[in-house]
Motif scaffolding. Structure first.
Motif, short mmCIF file in Angstrom:
data_model
loop_
_atom_site.label_atom_id
_atom_site.label_comp_id
_atom_site.label_asym_id
_atom_site.label_seq_id
_atom_site.Cartn_x
_atom_site.Cartn_y
_atom_site.Cartn_z
N ALA A 1 10.04 -32.89 -20.45
CA ALA A 1 8.56 -32.84 -20.17
C ALA A 1 8.43 -33.97 -19.22
N MET A 2 8.75 -35.14 -19.05
CA MET A 2 8.65 -36.07 -17.86
C MET A 2 9.26 -35.53 -16.68
N ASP A 3 10.28 -34.79 -16.60
CA ASP A 3 10.92 -34.15 -15.49
C ASP A 3 9.80 -33.31 -14.93
N TYR A 4 9.01 -32.54 -15.52
CA TYR A 4 7.69 -31.71 -15.13
C TYR A 4 6.57 -32.46 -14.65
N VAL A 5 6.56 -33.46 -15.39
CA VAL A 5 5.38 -34.44 -15.06
C VAL A 5 5.84 -35.06 -13.43
N ARG A 6 6.94 -35.41 -13.25
CA ARG A 6 7.40 -35.99 -12.00
C ARG A 6 7.41 -35.19 -10.96
N ALA A 7 7.49 -33.72 -11.49
CA ALA A 7 7.51 -32.80 -10.40
C ALA A 7 6.02 -32.78 -9.69
N HIS A 8 5.17 -32.82 -10.73
CA HIS A 8 3.72 -32.90 -10.22
C HIS A 8 3.34 -34.00 -9.39
N LEU A 9 3.70 -35.08 -9.98
CA LEU A 9 3.53 -36.48 -9.24
C LEU A 9 4.20 -36.55 -7.70
N SER A 10 5.25 -35.98 -7.68
CA SER A 10 5.96 -35.97 -6.35
C SER A 10 5.40 -34.81 -5.35
N ASP A 11 4.64 -33.83 -5.86
CA ASP A 11 4.28 -32.60 -5.22
C ASP A 11 3.34 -33.13 -4.09
N LEU A 12 3.52 -32.89 -2.95
CA LEU A 12 2.78 -33.40 -1.64
C LEU A 12 1.13 -32.86 -1.80
N SER A 13 1.00 -31.80 -2.22
CA SER A 13 -0.25 -31.34 -2.48
C SER A 13 -1.10 -32.16 -3.25
N PHE A 14 -0.61 -32.37 -4.45
CA PHE A 14 -1.13 -33.29 -5.37
C PHE A 14 -1.11 -34.84 -4.83
N ARG A 15 -0.20 -35.33 -4.06
CA ARG A 15 -0.27 -36.49 -3.52
C ARG A 15 -1.53 -36.83 -2.38
N ARG A 16 -1.65 -35.42 -1.66
CA ARG A 16 -2.99 -35.41 -0.88
C ARG A 16 -4.08 -35.48 -1.64
N TRP A 17 -4.26 -34.93 -2.79
CA TRP A 17 -5.41 -34.88 -3.44
C TRP A 17 -5.83 -36.50 -4.22
N ARG A 18 -4.69 -36.91 -4.51
CA ARG A 18 -4.76 -38.27 -4.91
C ARG A 18 -5.24 -39.24 -3.91
N ALA A 19 -4.78 -39.04 -2.65
CA ALA A 19 -5.07 -40.05 -1.51
C ALA A 19 -6.54 -39.74 -1.11
N MET A 20 -6.91 -38.24 -1.14
CA MET A 20 -8.45 -38.43 -0.79
C MET A 20 -9.30 -38.79 -1.81
N GLY A 21 -8.82 -38.98 -2.92
CA GLY A 21 -9.54 -39.36 -4.00
C GLY A 21 -9.57 -40.97 -3.95
N ALA A 22 -8.65 -41.64 -3.43
CA ALA A 22 -8.50 -43.35 -2.94
C ALA A 22 -9.67 -43.29 -1.76
N ALA A 23 -9.64 -42.39 -0.93
CA ALA A 23 -10.41 -42.68 0.31
C ALA A 23 -11.73 -42.58 0.03
N GLU A 24 -12.19 -41.75 -1.05
CA GLU A 24 -13.76 -41.52 -1.67
C GLU A 24 -14.18 -42.82 -2.23
N LYS A 25 -13.36 -43.65 -2.66
CA LYS A 25 -13.67 -45.07 -3.18
C LYS A 25 -14.76 -44.84 -4.11
N THR A 26 -15.01 -43.87 -5.21
CA THR A 26 -15.90 -43.89 -6.28
C THR A 26 -15.18 -44.39 -7.38
N HIS A 27 -16.19 -44.96 -8.12
CA HIS A 27 -15.79 -45.69 -9.30
C HIS A 27 -16.78 -45.01 -10.52
N GLN A 28 -16.10 -44.80 -11.59
CA GLN A 28 -16.78 -44.11 -12.63
C GLN A 28 -16.43 -45.22 -13.87
N PRO A 29 -17.43 -46.04 -14.25
CA PRO A 29 -17.17 -47.13 -15.17
C PRO A 29 -16.78 -46.91 -16.69
N SER A 30 -17.57 -45.29 -16.81
CA SER A 30 -17.21 -44.84 -18.27
C SER A 30 -15.63 -44.50 -18.39
#
Length: 289
Positions: free
Chosen positions: A185-214
Motif C-alpha cells: 500500500a505504501m508503494d501505491y502511496v509513493r506512486a501518487h506522491l511522486s506523480d508530477l501532476s500531483f506535485r504540480r497541484w501541491r506546488a500550486m497550493g503552496a503558491a496560494e499561501k492559504t491557511h485553514q486554522p481548523s
C-alpha cells in the motif's frame, strides 16, 4: 472546447484534487476557478456555478453545470471515450467504478479525523480504531484491484484511471498523518506522491499561501515524505530568460536556482515553481536550454 472547473484551495480541498486530476491526467483542457474554502469568496465562486452546491463543479463548453465528482468522471468518459478514464477490460472497469463509488460514499472516520492538508506531515497522529478500520478496508480493495489488474504499472489497474484520481487524496492522508499501511500500500502511496501532476497541484497550493486554522493538528511534524524538491530561492532580476516559461509574457518576478536567475510573468508562476521546480517540465526545459 475548454471546460471550466470550480475548485477550493488546493492544499485542503480533497474533492477538488480528484476533479482536477480527471482533466489533468487525461489531457482534457480545463480552466480552474478558485474559491477559498469556508469564506465569502467560496460562496461567490459557487454562485457562478449554480446550481452546484460544492466544489468541484464543472461547466461544459456548452454551458451545462455538473456537480459531484462521480458525475464529472462519467460525463468526461462519455464525452472523451479515447481519453481512457476507465480501464478497457470490462471486469476492471466495473471494479474501478465500484472503488470510486465506495470512496465517494464511505470512509467517514478517515475523512473526519484526517482532513487533507498538503502543507504538513506529522510524526504520529495516533489514529483511532475507526480510522484504522477504514484503512484496512482501503488496503483490501487496493490489493484486490492490483492483484487482478495492475500487471505492468504502478496504479490500481496498471495504467492510471479515474479510480486513481479518486484515491489520490487518500494517499495524501497517509503521507500527512503518517498512517500505518502495508509495504504494498505504501508503494501505491509513493506512486501518487511522486506523480508530477500531483506535485504540480501541491506546488500550486503552496503558491496560494492559504491557511485553514481548523486543519492544524497538535502533533510533531516531519518532512513531507514525497520527493525532495530542488532548492530555489527568491531573487531579483535580471534573469536568464525574458519570457515566462508558461505564458511567454515578459518576466516581472524572479527566483534563483543553481546560481542562475529565472523570470516569470507574475508571483504565482514564480511561487509554484519555487515550491517544486522539477514538477514543471516547461520550466525545466527553459533551464536545460
Amino acid at each position: 472546447m475548454t471546460y471550466h472547473l470550480a475548485i477550493g484551495d488546493r492544499s485542503h480541498s480533497s474533492w477538488s484534487l480528484r476533479g482536477w486530476l480527471l482533466f489533468e491526467k487525461f489531457g482534457i483542457p480545463v480552466k480552474c476557478h478558485l474559491g477559498v474554502l469556508y469564506s465569502d469568496d467560496f460562496n461567490r465562486l459557487l454562485a457562478e456555478f449554480a446550481p452546484a452546491r460544492l466544489a468541484p463543479a464543472m461547466r461544459t463548453p456548452e454551458g451545462e453545470v455538473i456537480g459531484e465528482t462521480l458525475a464529472i468522471a462519467e460525463t468526461l468518459a462519455e464525452r472523451h471515450p479515447k481519453a481512457g478514464l476507465w480501464p478497457e477490460d470490462p471486469a476492471a472497469r466495473a471494479m474501478a467504478r465500484y472503488l470510486c463509488a465506495e470512496m465517494h460514499a464511505g470512509f467517514a472516520s478517515l475523512r473526519g479525523d484526517c482532513p487533507m492538508n498538503l502543507k504538513v506531515s506529522y510524526v504520529d497522529s495516533a489514529p483511532r480504531r475507526e480510522v484504522l478500520g477504514d484503512l484496512a478496508r482501503i488496503e483490501a480493495i487496493w490489493a484486490r484491484a492490483r492483484d487482478r489488474f495492475a500487471a505492468g504499472g504502478p496504479w490500481l489497474f496498471g495504467r492510471y484511471s479515474a479510480a486513481d484520481a479518486f484515491y489520490a487524496p487518500v494517499a495524501t492522508r497517509v503521507a500527512t498523518y503518517n498512517l500505518p499501511v502495508s509495504a504494498p500500500a505504501m508503494d501505491y502511496v509513493r506512486a501518487h506522491l511522486s506523480d508530477l501532476s500531483f506535485r504540480r497541484w501541491r506546488a500550486m497550493g503552496a503558491a496560494e499561501k492559504t491557511h485553514q486554522p481548523s486543519y492544524d493538528m497538535p502533533y510533531a511534524t516531519r518532512p513531507w515524505p514525497g520527493p525532495v524538491p530542488l532548492t530555489a530561492t527568491l531573487a531579483e532580476g535580471p534573469s536568464e530568460n525574458t519570457a515566462c516559461p508558461y505564458s511567454s509574457k515578459p518576466v516581472t518576478d524572479f527566483l534563483q536556482m543553481d546560481g542562475k536567475v529565472w523570470g516569470f510573468c507574475n508571483p504565482f508562476c514564480r511561487d509554484k515553481t519555487l515550491a517544486d521546480p522539477e514538477a514543471w517540465p516547461a520550466f525545466m526545459a527553459t533551464v536545460a536550454r
